[in-house]
Design a protein around this motif. Structure first.
Motif, mmCIF file in Angstrom:
data_model
loop_
_atom_site.group_PDB
_atom_site.id
_atom_site.type_symbol
_atom_site.label_atom_id
_atom_site.label_comp_id
_atom_site.label_asym_id
_atom_site.label_seq_id
_atom_site.Cartn_x
_atom_site.Cartn_y
_atom_site.Cartn_z
ATOM 1 N N ARG A 1 -4.438 3.969 -5.971
ATOM 2 C CA ARG A 1 -4.692 3.631 -4.549
ATOM 3 C C ARG A 1 -6.245 3.224 -4.536
ATOM 4 N NH1 ARG A 1 -2.643 8.865 -0.832
ATOM 5 N NH2 ARG A 1 -0.392 8.453 -1.057
ATOM 6 N N MET B 1 2.607 0.129 -5.031
ATOM 7 C CA MET B 1 1.539 0.405 -5.754
ATOM 8 C C MET B 1 1.938 0.665 -7.259
ATOM 9 S SD MET B 1 -1.647 1.947 -3.518
ATOM 10 C CE MET B 1 -0.662 3.289 -2.840
ATOM 11 N N ALA C 1 3.977 3.963 3.782
ATOM 12 C CA ALA C 1 2.888 4.507 3.114
ATOM 13 C C ALA C 1 2.346 5.482 3.750
ATOM 14 C CB ALA C 1 1.662 3.171 3.479
ATOM 15 N N ALA D 1 -8.127 -5.029 -1.774
ATOM 16 C CA ALA D 1 -8.071 -5.398 -0.452
ATOM 17 C C ALA D 1 -9.418 -5.699 0.175
ATOM 18 C CB ALA D 1 -7.518 -4.116 0.479
ATOM 19 N N VAL E 1 -7.267 2.277 4.712
ATOM 20 C CA VAL E 1 -7.441 1.083 4.247
ATOM 21 C C VAL E 1 -7.382 -0.084 5.637
ATOM 22 C CG1 VAL E 1 -6.121 -1.104 3.337
ATOM 23 C CG2 VAL E 1 -5.811 1.236 2.249
ATOM 24 N N LEU F 1 -2.999 4.632 4.597
ATOM 25 C CA LEU F 1 -2.842 3.435 5.539
ATOM 26 C C LEU F 1 -4.188 3.190 6.683
ATOM 27 C CD1 LEU F 1 -1.250 1.068 7.125
ATOM 28 C CD2 LEU F 1 -0.349 3.074 8.477
ATOM 29 N N ILE G 1 1.008 -1.230 -0.097
ATOM 30 C CA ILE G 1 0.038 -0.048 -0.020
ATOM 31 C C ILE G 1 0.844 1.223 0.147
ATOM 32 C CG2 ILE G 1 -1.870 -1.241 1.183
ATOM 33 C CD1 ILE G 1 -1.051 0.794 3.532
ATOM 34 N N ALA H 1 -5.862 -0.666 -5.069
ATOM 35 C CA ALA H 1 -5.448 -1.075 -4.130
ATOM 36 C C ALA H 1 -6.515 -1.354 -2.894
ATOM 37 C CB ALA H 1 -4.242 -0.571 -3.616
ATOM 38 N N LEU H 2 -7.358 -0.221 -2.549
ATOM 39 C CA LEU H 2 -8.374 -0.384 -1.658
ATOM 40 C C LEU H 2 -9.407 -1.338 -1.999
ATOM 41 C CD1 LEU H 2 -9.352 0.764 0.891
ATOM 42 C CD2 LEU H 2 -10.252 2.658 -0.343
ATOM 43 N N VAL I 1 -0.729 -4.983 5.481
ATOM 44 C CA VAL I 1 -0.705 -3.831 4.639
ATOM 45 C C VAL I 1 0.877 -3.563 4.474
ATOM 46 C CG1 VAL I 1 -2.763 -2.700 5.217
ATOM 47 C CG2 VAL I 1 -1.080 -2.480 7.040
#
Length: 396
Positions: free
Chosen positions: A126, A118, A157, A133, A165, A162, A113, A129-130, A151
């Motif tokens: 982002r 990334m 990050a 996850a 997430v 952070l 993250i 990625a979120l 993470v």
């Protein structure tokens, strides 16, 4: 005080309260990432049995690495061990399916993250990625897993991302979150601040996974526990990617003696665990490695020998037999009068102060460094512990 460590422990405990800190051992996952290390399935099963008997809380293995790893994961899960067997996979639905095929109860997944992970490793935004996850957590939980989410590269990050997430995956039902220092860049105070930042916003239990690139892995992991985490990731002898992560021996002893954590570790197995990994990997722990190193309980300097011969606790915070090691005395040019007198007593020679001085001077004048090393058997060790000192007759 009966306990020579009493005042040191007082300082250690200032402002803190003892709490249970768990250990997840990753020798079968992180350990196999050490360059040159590959275990057979028989070895993996043996390591898992020994770790379980030692008393770790969780054992991590990655079934997606190879068919052999998958088979080992399935076999170890069927052993009925007390420790949770954690199937470690990537944050992908197809990887979750592999853990499902292994009939795992616990699984762990990870996703980078930090911006560099990334952008340059995953090549996702982002937002992507979120979403990935959260979807992975929801998919795993829908299949009944207990799960941990790492993470990855969290120490580098953006703090706001952070936290975002961590909040999202917590809301999705994740059971634990691992806060890693993936490249070992943190100092203890920084790791404390990182974990505290997450702990203040997130109620989900936290792990710490700290790398040892600058030699601070265990210090950072313990600082993370001071800030609110309650599980440390280890490997036997600290093996792992690059310079590895905290060693099981040092972590378990620190938790038992310095943190007063109510674990039930069989500390006397630590030397056997280290030797097992040495046998399977040919990686020999460096001589001065804490707890399990060959010099961890060797005493050489004259002033040290003089004190050890009166009371070993003068230079040993923890008895060697507690961790499966042995006390050894080194005789040579640094031995001094007391060391020389003790050597004479072991050899059955009459001692007096003048003879002891002459032997000490002779050892020194040889200029050959260390000449003799004596590992103490139970009889000799009891003699040292029970005798207040080696009796040296005053010469006339």
């Amino acid at each position: 005080m009966d306990d020579p460590n009493y005042y040191a422990y007082k300082y250690n405990e200032m402002g803190t309260k003892p709490k249970k800190i768990h250990i997840l051992d990753s020798t079968l996952r992180e350990g196999e990432q050490h360059p040159g290390v590959t275990f057979s399935n028989k070895q993996r099963i043996q390591i898992a049995w020994m770790l379980d008997y030692f008393g770790v809380d969780q054992i991590e293995i990655s079934p997606v690495v190879s068919p052999d790893h998958k088979e080992a994961t399935k076999t170890i899960i069927k052993q009925g061990l007390k420790a949770d067997i954690v199937a470690h996979v990537r944050a992908l639905k197809e990887d979750v399916d592999v853990a499902l095929e292994c009939e795992a109860t616990w699984m762990a997944t990870y996703l980078g993250i930090s911006d560099i992970h990334m952008k340059d490793k995953l090549r996702i935004t982002r937002e992507e990625a979120l979403r990935r996850a959260v979807e992975t957590v929801e998919y795993a939980k829908s299949h009944g897993f207990k799960m941990r989410f790492t993470v990855e590269d969290g120490s580098r990050a953006d703090p706001e991302f952070l936290i975002k997430v961590c909040k999202e995956i917590s809301d999705a039902g994740v059971d634990r979150i691992s806060i890693p220092d993936t490249v070992g860049i943190m100092r203890p105070n920084g790791m404390y601040n990182l974990v505290k930042t997450v702990r203040d916003k997130i109620k989900t239990p936290l792990d710490v996974h700290c790398h040892n690139d600058i030699g601070l892995a265990l210090s950072n992991a313990l600082a993370g526990c001071d800030a609110g985490a309650d599980q440390i990731h280890t490997t036997i002898d600290g093996i792992g990617e690059r310079t590895g992560i905290p060693a099981l021996a040092e972590t378990a002893v620190a938790l038992t003696y310095l943190y007063k954590s109510p674990n039930n570790f069989r500390l006397d197995m630590l030397m056997d665990l280290s030797r097992l990994i040495e046998q399977y990997t040919t990686i020999v722990p460096y001589d001065s490695k804490p707890i399990v190193g060959s010099t961890a309980y060797k005493h050489k300097a004259g002033t040290h020998l003089a004190a050890i011969l009166r009371n070993p606790a003068a230079y040993e915070p923890i008895e060697p037999k507690v961790v499966g090691n042995r006390r050894k005395i080194v005789f040579g040019e640094l031995a001094g009068k007391n060391g020389a007198a003790y050597l004479m007593s072991i050899l059955g020679l009459d001692q007096d102060e003048e003879h002891a001085k002459k032997v000490a001077a002779g050892l020194k004048n040889l200029r050959m460094g260390d000449l003799l090393e004596i590992p103490l058997d139970d009889k000799l060790e009891r003699k040292i512990i029970n005798d207040t000192q080696v009796k040296v007759k005053t010469g006339k």
